[in-house]
Every structure is written in structure tokens, then in C-alpha cells.
Design a protein around this motif. Structure first.
Motif, PDB file in Angstrom:
ATOM      1  N   UNK A 298      64.583  55.609  19.436  1.00 43.06           N
ATOM      2  CA  UNK A 298      63.390  56.279  19.971  1.00 43.06           C
ATOM      3  C   UNK A 298      63.069  57.565  19.220  1.00 43.06           C
ATOM      4  N   UNK A 299      63.953  57.994  18.336  1.00 43.91           N
ATOM      5  CA  UNK A 299      63.728  59.224  17.569  1.00 43.91           C
ATOM      6  C   UNK A 299      62.582  59.000  16.577  1.00 43.91           C
ATOM      7  N   UNK A 300      61.494  59.755  16.689  1.00 43.46           N
ATOM      8  CA  UNK A 300      60.353  59.566  15.778  1.00 43.46           C
ATOM      9  C   UNK A 300      60.733  59.688  14.304  1.00 43.46           C
ATOM     10  N   UNK A 301      61.762  60.470  13.994  1.00 44.17           N
ATOM     11  CA  UNK A 301      62.167  60.648  12.603  1.00 44.17           C
ATOM     12  C   UNK A 301      62.720  59.368  11.993  1.00 44.17           C
ATOM     13  N   UNK A 302      63.133  58.422  12.837  1.00 47.14           N
ATOM     14  CA  UNK A 302      63.723  57.174  12.353  1.00 47.14           C
ATOM     15  C   UNK A 302      62.745  56.004  12.341  1.00 47.14           C
ATOM     16  N   UNK A 303      61.494  56.262  12.675  1.00 47.47           N
ATOM     17  CA  UNK A 303      60.519  55.190  12.809  1.00 47.47           C
ATOM     18  C   UNK A 303      59.541  55.174  11.638  1.00 47.47           C
ATOM     19  N   UNK A 304      59.313  53.984  11.099  1.00 43.56           N
ATOM     20  CA  UNK A 304      58.391  53.807   9.975  1.00 43.56           C
ATOM     21  C   UNK A 304      57.651  52.486  10.139  1.00 43.56           C
ATOM     22  N   UNK A 305      56.695  52.270   9.255  1.00 45.06           N
ATOM     23  CA  UNK A 305      56.001  50.985   9.144  1.00 45.06           C
ATOM     24  C   UNK A 305      56.427  50.346   7.824  1.00 45.06           C
ATOM     25  N   UNK A 306      56.833  49.085   7.874  1.00 47.57           N
ATOM     26  CA  UNK A 306      57.160  48.388   6.637  1.00 47.57           C
ATOM     27  C   UNK A 306      55.937  47.605   6.165  1.00 47.57           C
ATOM     28  N   UNK A 307      55.789  47.559   4.849  1.00 60.23           N
ATOM     29  CA  UNK A 307      54.690  46.805   4.253  1.00 60.23           C
ATOM     30  C   UNK A 307      55.267  45.760   3.305  1.00 60.23           C
ATOM     31  N   UNK A 308      55.058  44.506   3.668  1.00 64.40           N
ATOM     32  CA  UNK A 308      55.522  43.397   2.837  1.00 64.40           C
ATOM     33  C   UNK A 308      54.515  43.161   1.709  1.00 64.40           C
ATOM     34  N   UNK A 309      54.974  42.694   0.545  1.00 63.97           N
ATOM     35  CA  UNK A 309      54.027  42.399  -0.544  1.00 63.97           C
ATOM     36  C   UNK A 309      52.914  41.446  -0.145  1.00 63.97           C
TER      37      UNK A 309
ATOM     38  N   UNK B  51      51.253  41.761   2.393  1.00 60.45           N
ATOM     39  CA  UNK B  51      50.274  42.565   3.111  1.00 60.45           C
ATOM     40  C   UNK B  51      50.624  42.772   4.571  1.00 60.45           C
ATOM     41  N   UNK B  52      51.636  42.076   5.069  1.00 62.67           N
ATOM     42  CA  UNK B  52      52.013  42.183   6.479  1.00 62.67           C
ATOM     43  C   UNK B  52      52.603  43.559   6.767  1.00 62.67           C
TER      44      UNK B  52
ATOM     45  N   UNK C  93      55.180  58.656  17.419  1.00 61.13           N
ATOM     46  CA  UNK C  93      55.735  58.695  16.067  1.00 61.13           C
ATOM     47  C   UNK C  93      54.626  58.463  15.048  1.00 61.13           C
ATOM     48  N   UNK C  94      54.905  58.819  13.801  1.00 60.97           N
ATOM     49  CA  UNK C  94      53.911  58.784  12.737  1.00 60.97           C
ATOM     50  C   UNK C  94      53.770  57.368  12.173  1.00 60.97           C
ATOM     51  N   UNK C  95      52.700  56.679  12.538  1.00 55.72           N
ATOM     52  CA  UNK C  95      52.479  55.304  12.097  1.00 55.72           C
ATOM     53  C   UNK C  95      51.876  55.215  10.692  1.00 55.72           C
ATOM     54  N   UNK C  96      51.711  56.359  10.050  1.00 59.39           N
ATOM     55  CA  UNK C  96      51.228  56.337   8.668  1.00 59.39           C
ATOM     56  C   UNK C  96      52.388  56.324   7.669  1.00 59.39           C
ATOM     57  N   UNK C  97      53.603  56.535   8.131  1.00 65.03           N
ATOM     58  CA  UNK C  97      54.774  56.502   7.252  1.00 65.03           C
ATOM     59  C   UNK C  97      55.110  55.051   6.904  1.00 65.03           C
ATOM     60  N   UNK C  98      54.979  54.698   5.642  1.00 66.56           N
ATOM     61  CA  UNK C  98      55.209  53.314   5.228  1.00 66.56           C
ATOM     62  C   UNK C  98      56.393  53.214   4.268  1.00 66.56           C
ATOM     63  N   UNK C  99      57.134  52.125   4.404  1.00 65.62           N
ATOM     64  CA  UNK C  99      58.246  51.806   3.516  1.00 65.62           C
ATOM     65  C   UNK C  99      57.965  50.426   2.933  1.00 65.62           C
ATOM     66  N   UNK C 100      57.854  50.306   1.607  1.00 63.80           N
ATOM     67  CA  UNK C 100      57.550  49.000   1.012  1.00 63.80           C
ATOM     68  C   UNK C 100      58.768  48.068   1.012  1.00 63.80           C
TER      69      UNK C 100
END
Length: 252
Positions: A193-204, A206-207, A240-247
């Protein structure tokens, strides 16, 4: 899905009428599988309450085909209590596997004939069996308290029943087969639940999907999606910041 539900004294799903336990602690196909919230810690009540009313569409946009196609499977979403409070049990798949290599996941897998009817309590038995085979946990210490609606994983064709459990009597866990499992670990809910540990993943492809950077692992995909929805509907989610993306790369 139908199964034997109980609000009385919790009993092991493998317990027989005479109070003894079957070898391995797992229920046989002919045994009733007890599902009960009796005796659970109060902090789990929001999860049980959310599970009672959640609809499949609220958990995922990928639902089982109406044709009935897909391989029946189950996962065990096991809540325990550790040194830092509530936690979840996860495993990391071996990096040499052909599919989902190195990916953190809930213990689980496809139903076997010995598990019984896929439409009733077969998935509950499968979740306990797979968890024991993959992590070495003693299923006699697991109290099943709810079952979520069936979901679908298009890439593998699995129809998955998420089984919710309370680790009433913890037991040692490990990677039983190194060829399939790299490690078994628990993650504090506080870290999820810690916002610092939350990200959005982006698959090649596009998902985009929610993910968690915890315990030196990136939890993403189906597993992260379920955790995200459980946190949300249990009222545990923090902004949490939903703009943080990890490819992700193409091998993911």
C-alpha cells in the motif's frame, strides 16, 4: 461456484469426521471443503466483505469465454501475519521456464482430476495442493475464507479461480522445485500500500497495468492486478502516482 460454507468453528479442509487428518493435509475429492470466516483477525474483515459482493468485471476486463473454453486453474491468495503485520505469500517463477519466467505470482496451477469438480470445490483443493507442492506449506494451517469470481488469462488460456485464505497456523515455506520456483517470500501489506512502491508497467504490446516494486521484485501482470483490486475494494489503497511507468521487455 458452490462449496460447503460454515460460520461455525473453523476446521481444516482435510479434516475427516473422526477429527484426524489425511496425509499431506489436503482434502480428497469426495470431502467437503470448509469455507469460513470464523476466528479470523479483524483486519481481514474488509477483504472478506469485499469478496462477498465483488463482480468479475470489477476485478478484470478479461473474463472466461462464454464457450467454456480454457484450462481450469486456481491460485491461493494467502494472508498471514508477520513481524511487520499483515502480509501476502508470493513465489517467484524460475528464470528458465518457457512462460512467465522470473515473474512473481501467487501459488497455483491447473486442476488435476484428483481435485474433483471444477464447478464446485475442485479449485479450492487445487489451490491448496499447488501451494503445498510449490512452497511446501502445510495446508492444514490454511483457512479458506472466500472465493473470488473466475477470471481469464488470454496469453495462457487459463480460467483462474482466486481462493482467499488465512494462514491460521504458519508453517515453513521454501522453493520446493528449483526448476519451477526461484524463491518463495512474503510481502507486508504495508509495503504493497506504500505509494513509493507502486508503478504502472508498460508492455511492448502497449498494455498498461498496475505493479509493485517490493522485496527486490517487480510484481506485475495478473498477480499485481488482483492485488491492486483487493487493496482497492478492501479500502486499503492509498493515493499513488499513476504516471510512474516501468517498461517491460518482450520476454516478459
Amino acid at each position: 461456484m458452490t462449496y460447503t460454507s460454515s460460520t461455525t468453528r473453523p476446521t481444516s479442509a482435510a479434516q475427516t469426521d473422526d477429527g484426524t487428518h489425511r496425509p499431506g493435509g489436503r482434502p480428497a475429492a469426495g470431502d467437503a471443503v470448509t469455507v469460513t470466516t470464523e476466528g479470523m483477525p479483524s483486519w481481514l474483515a474488509p477483504v472478506a466483505e469485499a469478496a462477498r459482493g465483488v463482480r468479475p468485471q470489477q476485478l478484470s476486463r478479461f473474463l472466461p469465454p462464454e464457450s467454456g473454453a480454457g484450462r481450469q486453474s486456481a491460485v491461493l491468495i494467502l494472508f498471514g501475519e508477520g513481524a511487520r503485520g499483515p502480509e501476502l505469500l508470493l513465489m517467484e517463477r524460475a528464470g528458465t521456464l518457457r512462460s512467465h519466467a522470473g515473474q512473481p505470482a501467487f501459488p497455483g496451477g491447473a486442476l488435476d482430476p484428483e481435485d474433483g469438480d471444477p464447478a464446485t470445490s475442485g479449485p479450492l483443493r487445487a489451490a491448496l495442493r499447488e501451494a503445498e507442492e510449490e512452497t511446501g506449506l502445510d495446508p492444514r494451517g490454511v483457512q479458506i475464507f472466500s472465493v473470488l469470481p473466475r477470471l481469464y488469462i488470454p496469453v495462457s488460456g487459463f480460467v483462474v479461480t482466486p481462493v482467499l485464505g488465512w494462514w491460521r497456523i504458519p508453517s515453513p515455506v521454501r522453493a520446493v522445485d528449483a526448476a519451477e520456483t526461484a524463491r518463495v517470500f512474503t510481502v507486508p501489506v504495508a509495503d504493497l500500500t506504500d505509494p513509493a512502491n507502486r508503478v504502472i508497467t508498460k508492455h511492448p504490446s502497449g498494455f498498461l497495468g498496475p505493479a509493485f516494486q517490493v522485496e527486490n521484485a517487480l510484481v506485475w501482470g495478473f498477480t499485481a492486478g488482483l492485488i491492486d483490486r483487493i487493496l482497492h475494494f478492501a479500502g486499503w489503497e492509498r493515493p499513488w502516482d499513476r504516471t510512474r511507468q516501468v517498461p517491460l521487455d518482450w520476454h516478459a
